[in-house]
Design a protein around this motif. Structure first.
Motif, short mmCIF file in Angstrom:
data_model
loop_
_atom_site.label_atom_id
_atom_site.label_comp_id
_atom_site.label_asym_id
_atom_site.label_seq_id
_atom_site.Cartn_x
_atom_site.Cartn_y
_atom_site.Cartn_z
N GLN A 287 38.21 104.18 -17.58
CA GLN A 287 37.05 104.84 -16.98
C GLN A 287 36.86 106.23 -17.59
OE1 GLN A 287 37.34 105.38 -12.69
NE2 GLN A 287 35.13 105.21 -12.47
N SER B 295 37.09 89.53 -11.23
CA SER B 295 36.35 90.80 -11.18
C SER B 295 37.17 91.91 -10.55
CB SER B 295 35.04 90.62 -10.41
OG SER B 295 35.29 90.27 -9.05
N LYS B 296 38.03 91.56 -9.60
CA LYS B 296 38.89 92.57 -8.97
C LYS B 296 39.92 93.11 -9.96
CE LYS B 296 38.49 90.60 -4.31
NZ LYS B 296 39.20 89.82 -3.24
N GLN C 179 38.29 95.48 -12.36
CA GLN C 179 38.15 96.82 -11.77
C GLN C 179 39.49 97.55 -11.78
OE1 GLN C 179 36.59 96.82 -7.75
NE2 GLN C 179 36.57 99.05 -7.62
N ASN D 249 32.47 92.47 -15.93
CA ASN D 249 32.34 93.11 -14.62
C ASN D 249 32.54 94.62 -14.75
OD1 ASN D 249 31.95 90.84 -12.58
ND2 ASN D 249 33.70 90.07 -13.73
N SER D 250 33.51 95.19 -14.06
CA SER D 250 33.71 96.64 -14.11
C SER D 250 34.06 97.14 -15.50
CB SER D 250 34.83 97.05 -13.13
OG SER D 250 34.48 96.74 -11.81
N TYR E 282 40.13 98.81 -15.25
CA TYR E 282 39.21 99.91 -15.57
C TYR E 282 39.64 101.22 -14.91
CZ TYR E 282 34.69 102.21 -16.38
OH TYR E 282 33.69 103.07 -16.77
N GLU E 283 40.13 101.13 -13.67
CA GLU E 283 40.41 102.34 -12.90
C GLU E 283 41.89 102.72 -12.85
OE1 GLU E 283 38.83 101.57 -9.06
OE2 GLU E 283 36.71 101.64 -9.72
N THR F 208 32.63 96.23 -18.26
CA THR F 208 31.49 96.14 -19.18
C THR F 208 31.17 97.47 -19.88
OG1 THR F 208 30.54 94.32 -17.89
CG2 THR F 208 29.05 95.52 -19.35
N SER G 22 38.36 93.26 -21.95
CA SER G 22 37.08 93.67 -21.36
C SER G 22 35.95 92.75 -21.82
CB SER G 22 36.77 95.13 -21.74
OG SER G 22 36.39 95.24 -23.09
#
Length: 643
Positions: free
Chosen positions: A11, A163-164, A167, A94-95, A170-171, A97, A89
């Motif tokens: 991120q 998708s979870k 995320q 999802n997150s 990503y984070e 992208t 990715s």
């Protein structure tokens, strides 16, 4: 400008508009399936256990150019894992992208770019657009295919899990981002990188913590045991021979080994031998000896004849931290203690601190537990080498084998060697099935199997492995494997109800890969004696793609097709490697059949496909008949009581 390091997430990379160039002097992508599988399983494990941070290591960069609203860095070190994150990715999206690319006026800017390799850029450009018929580096294609398989498996476990996890990556995934000045001498930097010391590993820290609790007189001999067990790329008897100068031929006899009572398997015998060596090495010298200088009339190391030992190069199927955790699970059940929550390399120190080095133990109890644990570790490692497959390096690659230790006499001298088996062995093949079909970072089936081998001196090991495989992985029971394997640790002959119902459902590419591997083993076990040498010599290889025999996109001129209702059923599917999946693609049945026949004249890649392509035509009736026969083979095998 000085060297600057900071922790960053993906991120942060997006928010700071960082982009990365793989310089032409860097190797292209070289990671293979095992490395990708390990990374993905570690990430999933961190997600499942609600970790707030997943630390992935570091990347070393130098600025390449400033661009509008951003900067492009050359990736100097860490490009393999960073490229893998980028490919993850591409598949999970999802997150993730925003991490794939940034939209710009003329053309979108990929987050990762391969310098002067337009073919790779075009491949990824098409992949992002959903076009997957291009060609790239084979490792890149295989990586994307495996990540896609991983994503499909996630989708079968829980709604939105893919998708979870996207995320979470990503984070929560963090990297140490180190930027060096543009004026840095890169040749000198590469020399430093290539010659840097290896970071102290967790198991080495654990060893120091445990040995520090022991009496000084005990530390050296238990350190020898630990060190011999820790080197997983050679056999344990060679390790103890080299490290502690133990004469293994004095502790091993072929007949005793057949019933598992060889002295070499018992830690106390090794400890006694080490203690005797220590005593002998420090034999006091007389005044006469000293005055005689080199004419010592004492036994020296040169007086002891060398042992001749020979074994092939090997690679272990698990790491030493994993072996420690399997051993800890056995130790805990032996002492009627609760199980650890999960096998996880990165949590080795935490797990031992919580479940072994507890504060409520007295010093005497802790010393007793440590010596008992290390002695158990030797026994576990010994049966691991005696009964568990290794990757054995041959001229044409690697294969899974169990090479038994044997002692033989030649002209009055004793020799020891690890001998390759003369024929394909069921126990090794079944373990190979489990290796390829289970999580590479945990292999929970090993814990109850190793405990059985230790407690029963390896007797009837193949029969027990069949029982364990059937009742653990063909079961109607749900729940995590670590919980379910505890049942077998508490009770060897624990049984369950078998469930093959999903084999009659249209799961298509989402079919659990285990069942394809399992069927191959059952077919080999049932039919090998009625078939040719290709069947007898069948070996498992890594496969990650579910292939439709009658393709999903069918040509109107092809008469050998199945209907939409049969397309995604087990009878019309097989498990293949990524390369075979790409080669067969949407070819009609007859063309696939001919390619399979041509490619399998010497060695069989798939027994299921061998039976399928014995047919010269293909339709709903034949596919359904094949499916029914395969399920019958499986159910007949499961119906036989093993122990």
């Amino acid at each position: 400008m000085s060297i600057h390091s900071a922790k960053i997430t993906l991120q942060d990379v997006v928010n700071n508009n960082y982009f990365f160039n793989i310089p032409i002097y860097q190797r292209l992508y070289v990671w293979e399936e095992d490395q990708i599988k390990t990374l993905l399983e570690d990430i999933e494990s961190a997600f499942d256990t609600n970790k707030n941070i997943f630390f992935l290591g570091g990347v070393l960069v130098v600025e390449n150019e400033q661009i509008i609203d951003g900067v492009v860095y050359d990736l100097i070190d860490g490009q393999q894992r960073f490229t893998t994150l980028w490919m993850i990715s591409l598949v999970l999206q999802n997150s993730l992208t925003p991490f794939i690319e940034r939209e710009e006026d003329k053309k979108n800017r990929h987050r990762v770019h391969f310098a002067i390799r337009d073919d790779i850029y075009q491949y990824f450009k098409h992949y992002i657009l959903g076009i997957t018929d291009g060609k790239a580096n084979t490792n890149i294609e295989n990586a994307l295919a495996y990540i896609d398989t991983f994503k499909k498996e996630l989708e079968t476990k829980e709604i939105d899990k893919s998708s979870k996890i996207a995320q979470f990556i990503y984070e929560k995934v963090q990297l140490i981002f180190t930027e060096v000045p543009k004026a840095t001498d890169l040749n000198k930097l590469f020399e430093i990188i290539n010659n840097r010391g290896i970071q102290l590993q967790h198991h080495e820290i654990l060893k120091a913590q445990l040995l520090n609790k022991l009496h000084p007189d005990d530390r050296l001999k238990y350190s020898y045991l630990w060190d011999a067990c820790s080197h997983m790329e050679s056999y344990v008897e060679k390790n103890i021979k080299d490290i502690a100068k133990v004469r293994i031929q004095d502790l091993f006899e072929n007949e005793a080994a057949k019933t598992g009572v060889e002295k070499l398997s018992i830690a106390s015998n090794i400890l006694t031998n080490i203690a005797q060596n220590q005593f002998n090495n420090f034999k006091p010298l007389s005044l006469e000896n000293i005055l005689a200088e080199n004419n010592f009339d004492v036994e020296t190391e040169k007086d002891i004849p060398d042992e001749t030992y020979k074994a092939d190069d090997i690679r272990s199927i698990i790491s030493f931290p994993m072996l420690l955790q399997h051993t800890l699970r056995i130790f805990l059940v032996n002492n009627k203690q609760p199980d650890i929550p999960k096998i996880l390399d990165k949590e080795l120190l935490t797990i031992f601190e919580q479940y072994f080095l507890t504060k409520d133990k007295s010093q005497e109890q802790l010393k007793a537990d440590i010596t008992s644990f290390i002695e158990l570790l030797w026994q576990v490692r010994y049966v691991f080498d005696k009964h568990i497959i290794k990757w054995v390096r041959l001229e044409d690659g690697e294969t899974h084998l169990i090479c038994k230790l044997e002692k033989y006499d030649s002209k009055g001298n004793y020799y020891l060697r690890r001998r390759q088996p003369d024929a394909n062995e069921g126990e090794a093949l079944l373990q190979s099935l489990l290796y390829h079909s289970q999580q590479i970072t945990t292999h929970y089936w090993l814990t109850p199997y190793l405990k059985y081998l230790v407690d029963n001196k390896g007797q009837n090991s193949y029969s027990y492995l069949k029982h364990l495989d059937n009742n653990l992985l063909c079961s109607s029971e749900t729940g995590s494997l670590i919980v379910r394997t505890r049942n077998f640790l508490d009770q060897y002959n624990y049984t369950t109800i078998f469930d093959t119902s999903l084999l009659k459902e249209p799961h298509g590419t989402s079919f659990p890969h285990y069942w394809f591997y399992k069927l191959e083993f059952v077919l080999w076990n049932t039919l090998k004696d009625t078939k040719d040498e290709r069947w007898k010599n069948f070996k498992f290889t890594a496969k990650n793609s579910v292939e439709h025999i009658s393709p999903q996109t069918q040509k109107t001129t092809d008469t050998n097709t199945v209907s939409e209702g049969m397309l995604n059923h087990f009878g019309n599917l097989s498990l293949v490697s990524r390369s075979i999946n790409s080669e067969y693609s949407n070819l009609p049945f007859n063309e696939k059949r001919q390619r399979f026949v041509n490619n399998n004249r010497v060695k069989l890649d798939s027994l299921k496909m061998e039976l399928i392509y014995a047919n010269d035509k293909w339709n709903d009736t034949i596919a359904k008949q094949h499916q029914d026969e395969m399920i019958e083979y499986l159910e007949n095998y499961l119906s036989v009581t093993i122990i």
